[in-house]
Write a protein that holds these residues in place. Structure first.
Motif, PDB file in Angstrom:
ATOM      1  N   GLU A   1      -9.718  11.803 -36.484  1.00  7.36           N
ATOM      2  CA  GLU A   1      -8.590  11.441 -35.630  1.00  7.36           C
ATOM      3  C   GLU A   1      -8.503  12.352 -34.412  1.00  7.36           C
ATOM      4  O   GLU A   1      -8.076  11.933 -33.341  1.00  7.36           O
ATOM      5  CB  GLU A   1      -7.288  11.515 -36.420  1.00  7.36           C
ATOM      6  CG  GLU A   1      -6.092  10.971 -35.657  1.00  7.36           C
ATOM      7  CD  GLU A   1      -4.855  10.870 -36.505  1.00  7.36           C
ATOM      8  OE1 GLU A   1      -3.900  10.189 -36.090  1.00  7.36           O
ATOM      9  OE2 GLU A   1      -4.829  11.471 -37.599  1.00  7.36           O
TER      10      GLU A   1
ATOM     11  N   ILE B   1     -13.277  12.337 -32.531  1.00  4.41           N
ATOM     12  CA  ILE B   1     -13.823  11.010 -32.808  1.00  4.41           C
ATOM     13  C   ILE B   1     -15.344  11.030 -32.888  1.00  4.41           C
ATOM     14  O   ILE B   1     -15.970  10.173 -33.500  1.00  4.41           O
ATOM     15  CB  ILE B   1     -13.345   9.998 -31.731  1.00  4.41           C
ATOM     16  CG1 ILE B   1     -13.582   8.560 -32.220  1.00  4.41           C
ATOM     17  CG2 ILE B   1     -14.025  10.249 -30.406  1.00  4.41           C
ATOM     18  CD1 ILE B   1     -12.934   7.526 -31.347  1.00  4.41           C
TER      19      ILE B   1
ATOM     20  N   TYR C   1     -16.857  10.696 -36.212  1.00  2.00           N
ATOM     21  CA  TYR C   1     -16.872   9.355 -36.809  1.00  2.00           C
ATOM     22  C   TYR C   1     -17.994   8.504 -36.217  1.00  2.00           C
ATOM     23  O   TYR C   1     -18.677   7.763 -36.933  1.00  2.00           O
ATOM     24  CB  TYR C   1     -15.515   8.679 -36.572  1.00  2.00           C
ATOM     25  CG  TYR C   1     -15.529   7.174 -36.715  1.00  2.00           C
ATOM     26  CD1 TYR C   1     -15.686   6.581 -37.969  1.00  2.00           C
ATOM     27  CD2 TYR C   1     -15.391   6.347 -35.601  1.00  2.00           C
ATOM     28  CE1 TYR C   1     -15.706   5.191 -38.106  1.00  2.00           C
ATOM     29  CE2 TYR C   1     -15.410   4.978 -35.727  1.00  2.00           C
ATOM     30  CZ  TYR C   1     -15.567   4.401 -36.975  1.00  2.00           C
ATOM     31  OH  TYR C   1     -15.590   3.038 -37.096  1.00  2.00           O
TER      32      TYR C   1
ATOM     33  N   THR D   1      -5.094   3.288 -30.826  1.00  2.00           N
ATOM     34  CA  THR D   1      -6.386   3.506 -31.493  1.00  2.00           C
ATOM     35  C   THR D   1      -7.515   2.884 -30.704  1.00  2.00           C
ATOM     36  O   THR D   1      -8.596   3.482 -30.571  1.00  2.00           O
ATOM     37  CB  THR D   1      -6.341   2.901 -32.912  1.00  2.00           C
ATOM     38  OG1 THR D   1      -5.272   3.493 -33.638  1.00  2.00           O
ATOM     39  CG2 THR D   1      -7.645   3.150 -33.643  1.00  2.00           C
TER      40      THR D   1
ATOM     41  N   LYS E   1      -8.517   5.137 -27.734  1.00  2.00           N
ATOM     42  CA  LYS E   1      -9.268   6.307 -28.171  1.00  2.00           C
ATOM     43  C   LYS E   1     -10.676   5.930 -28.606  1.00  2.00           C
ATOM     44  O   LYS E   1     -11.651   6.637 -28.306  1.00  2.00           O
ATOM     45  CB  LYS E   1      -8.535   6.987 -29.327  1.00  2.00           C
ATOM     46  CG  LYS E   1      -7.191   7.583 -28.957  1.00  2.00           C
ATOM     47  CD  LYS E   1      -6.512   8.200 -30.170  1.00  2.00           C
ATOM     48  CE  LYS E   1      -5.162   8.803 -29.817  1.00  2.00           C
ATOM     49  NZ  LYS E   1      -4.483   9.370 -30.999  1.00  2.00           N
ATOM     50  N   LEU E   2     -10.779   4.816 -29.310  1.00  2.00           N
ATOM     51  CA  LEU E   2     -12.080   4.401 -29.833  1.00  2.00           C
ATOM     52  C   LEU E   2     -13.031   4.010 -28.709  1.00  2.00           C
ATOM     53  O   LEU E   2     -14.193   4.436 -28.680  1.00  2.00           O
ATOM     54  CB  LEU E   2     -11.890   3.232 -30.803  1.00  2.00           C
ATOM     55  CG  LEU E   2     -13.130   2.723 -31.546  1.00  2.00           C
ATOM     56  CD1 LEU E   2     -13.834   3.868 -32.264  1.00  2.00           C
ATOM     57  CD2 LEU E   2     -12.745   1.634 -32.539  1.00  2.00           C
TER      58      LEU E   2
ATOM     59  N   GLY F   1     -14.108   7.035 -26.826  1.00  2.00           N
ATOM     60  CA  GLY F   1     -15.085   7.786 -27.606  1.00  2.00           C
ATOM     61  C   GLY F   1     -16.453   7.143 -27.604  1.00  2.00           C
ATOM     62  O   GLY F   1     -17.477   7.831 -27.499  1.00  2.00           O
TER      63      GLY F   1
ATOM     64  N   TYR G   1     -12.309   2.594 -38.096  1.00  2.00           N
ATOM     65  CA  TYR G   1     -11.913   3.933 -37.658  1.00  2.00           C
ATOM     66  C   TYR G   1     -10.717   4.434 -38.467  1.00  2.00           C
ATOM     67  O   TYR G   1     -10.685   5.585 -38.918  1.00  2.00           O
ATOM     68  CB  TYR G   1     -11.597   3.900 -36.161  1.00  2.00           C
ATOM     69  CG  TYR G   1     -11.183   5.219 -35.567  1.00  2.00           C
ATOM     70  CD1 TYR G   1     -11.843   6.396 -35.893  1.00  2.00           C
ATOM     71  CD2 TYR G   1     -10.133   5.288 -34.657  1.00  2.00           C
ATOM     72  CE1 TYR G   1     -11.470   7.613 -35.336  1.00  2.00           C
ATOM     73  CE2 TYR G   1      -9.752   6.496 -34.092  1.00  2.00           C
ATOM     74  CZ  TYR G   1     -10.425   7.654 -34.436  1.00  2.00           C
ATOM     75  OH  TYR G   1     -10.044   8.851 -33.878  1.00  2.00           O
TER      76      TYR G   1
END
Length: 501
Positions: A89, A92, A95, A327, A330-331, A334, A357
């Motif tokens: 979180e 990122i 992940y 989200t 951010k994803l 990233g 995620y």
């Protein structure tokens, strides 16, 4: 005998020297080829090129990967431990893995037909044809058919210098509708392997559900069609039940379909705004009347989804995501920071998206319930990255504005030079070129701005805008004249006062 020995020895020495040279050349050639292969392998995962795609899993190919590190592609053990201990979180990158080539469909060849575009003078609609003709993509079409209401008009819009330079002219063909706004018939789809349809719910009298039903029925009746991709803009009229029914009408064993619905179109740059994806025909998949989506981004999404194996038999809605803390934002940020190309990014958002995620974050919370000492450090680093991204975006916006201003000024100067030359040829020009340009600079900037918007496919109304410009200039002249009269009156009053004294 003694006289012949030197000759034989000399000959033998020359032969050895020649063989050595050949051996050195062979070694040099092999080394050069190996270095080139290594450079190609290392760069391929980070470019928008055919290597960003791999053919469908039904095809196989062999490849060799060279691992420079003795630890292998996963790196040293401590790096893996750090990634496992990092909170996805706040970091990122822990992940997201190294970008991998994504699977492309194996039938992206033959002829593709594009319908629903090239109807207006305000823009050329060439973007989608460029995307389908990209050399560095999964598309291998040998014919791109523009299905239009008026072939003569469409040729004026699409047969450009850019189309010639990119090789689009070698593939571009035209087909005319039997009536304005009509869809292609089964006969007109003969030999077409992929069909890309753009449907606008904002057009007067256009029933989206009915149009989608007609597209589905025609595609089922056309034996050659294997892929159908439909971009629906201004899709706020599609409620949950209607959208679900429309999507189900495309289910077929003879072709794969992709439907993407968006709000009304805007002219924001491709990729400038993050997006969220929902399934069409669900509560989250409806679109509000005030929602909009980038025209170029929509075309990018439908063509990329057409290329992706994961885009098969999907009906989705794409919406802008303006919440920087969402989200999806951010994803996507990233993914781009980690070097994902647009096809890799879109494939990830379709096949995994924010759910995967969120699952990874939940899994981390289960494995590492306590707060770690480095969490504060990660948070600070993330804030630095976000601040850097904001500064980068600010600089990019400023650079874009400066670039636009310079381009408009260049166009304005060229216009003024042409006007100066024309008046010189008419024999009525008392000024130098620079003096004349300065005198007509307001009009030149108007012409530059108008031409800039035309070149970038933005809406223009030359007559109306020119009339408004002249009206404003006339008002400006009146104001300046009134000021001059007032100044003159003041000056005369001062002179009169001086005479009385």
């Amino acid at each position: 005998e003694s006289g012949s020995s030197p000759s034989l020895s000399g000959t033998h020495t020359k032969v050895l020297g020649h063989n050595d040279s050949l051996n050195k050349m062979k070694i040099l050639t092999a080394a050069t080829a190996a270095i080139a292969a290594l450079m190609t392998t290392s760069a391929s995962a980070f470019t928008v090129s055919p290597t960003a795609f791999v053919q469908s899993t039904r095809q196989t190919s062999s490849r060799t990967i060279l691992h420079i590190s003795s630890w292998g592609e996963d790196g040293p053990p401590h790096k893996k431990e750090e990634d496992e201990m990092a909170d996805p979180e706040t970091k990122i990158q822990s992940y997201l893995k190294t970008p991998e080539p994504v699977a492309a469909r194996d039938n992206l060849n033959g002829a593709v037909l594009v319908s629903g575009l090239v109807k207006t003078k305000e823009r050329t609609d060439q973007t989608i044809f460029d995307l389908l003709n990209l050399e560095d993509s999964a598309f291998q079409f040998d014919k791109i058919v523009a299905f239009v209401d008026d072939v003569k008009f469409a040729k004026k819009r699409l047969l450009s210098r850019h189309a010639r330079y990119t090789g689009l002219l070698d593939k571009l063909d035209f087909s005319e509708a039997i009536a304005a706004g009509a869809l292609p018939t089964v006969e007109q789809l003969e030999g077409v392997k992929s069909w890309v349809a753009v449907v606008s719910g904002g057009e007067e009298g256009n029933d989206i559900a009915s149009t989608l039903g007609q597209i589905a029925g025609t595609a089922k009746a056309a034996s050659s069609v294997e892929n159908v991709a439909v971009l629906v803009t201004d899709a706020s009229a599609l409620d949950e039940a209607t959208a679900q029914s429309s999507a189900q009408s495309f289910e077929s064993d003879s072709f794969s379909f992709t439907i993407i619905a968006t709000g009304s179109v805007n002219e924001k740059a491709d990729g400038s705004i993050p997006y969220m994806i929902s399934e069409l025909g669900t509560a989250n998949g409806t679109i509000a009347a005030d929602e909009s989506f980038s025209r170029d981004e929509g075309l990018r999404m439908i063509t990329t989804a057409l290329a992706l194996e994961s885009g098969k038999n999907k009906a989705l809605t794409f919406k802008e995501c303006t919440d920087v803390n969402a989200t999806e934002t951010k994803l996507i940020r990233g993914l781009r920071e980690c070097g994902f190309t647009r096809p890799q990014e879109i494939e990830h958002m379709i096949s995994k998206g924010p759910k995967a995620y969120a699952d990874a974050i939940e899994d981390f919370r289960t494995r590492v319930p306590r707060r770690l000492p480095q969490d504060e450090w990660w948070a600070a680093e993330q804030e630095k990255l976000e601040a850097k991204e904001r500064e980068k975006q600010k600089n990019a916006d400023k650079e874009m504005a400066e670039k636009k201003e310079k381009e408009i000024e260049d166009i304005a100067r060229e216009w003024a030079k042409r006007e100066y030359f024309r008046k010189c040829m008419a024999g009525d020009m008392p000024y130098s070129e620079e003096e004349y340009i300065k005198s007509v600079w307001d009009r030149a900037m108007f012409e530059g701005d108008l031409k800039y918007r035309m070149l970038h496919g933005q809406a223009t109304d030359e007559r109306k805008e020119l009339a408004e410009f002249k009206k404003k200039q006339e008002k400006k002249k009146q104001v300046m004249l009134e000021r001059a009269k007032a100044a003159m009156a003041d000056l005369m009053d001062d002179d009169k006062d001086d005479d009385e004294e």
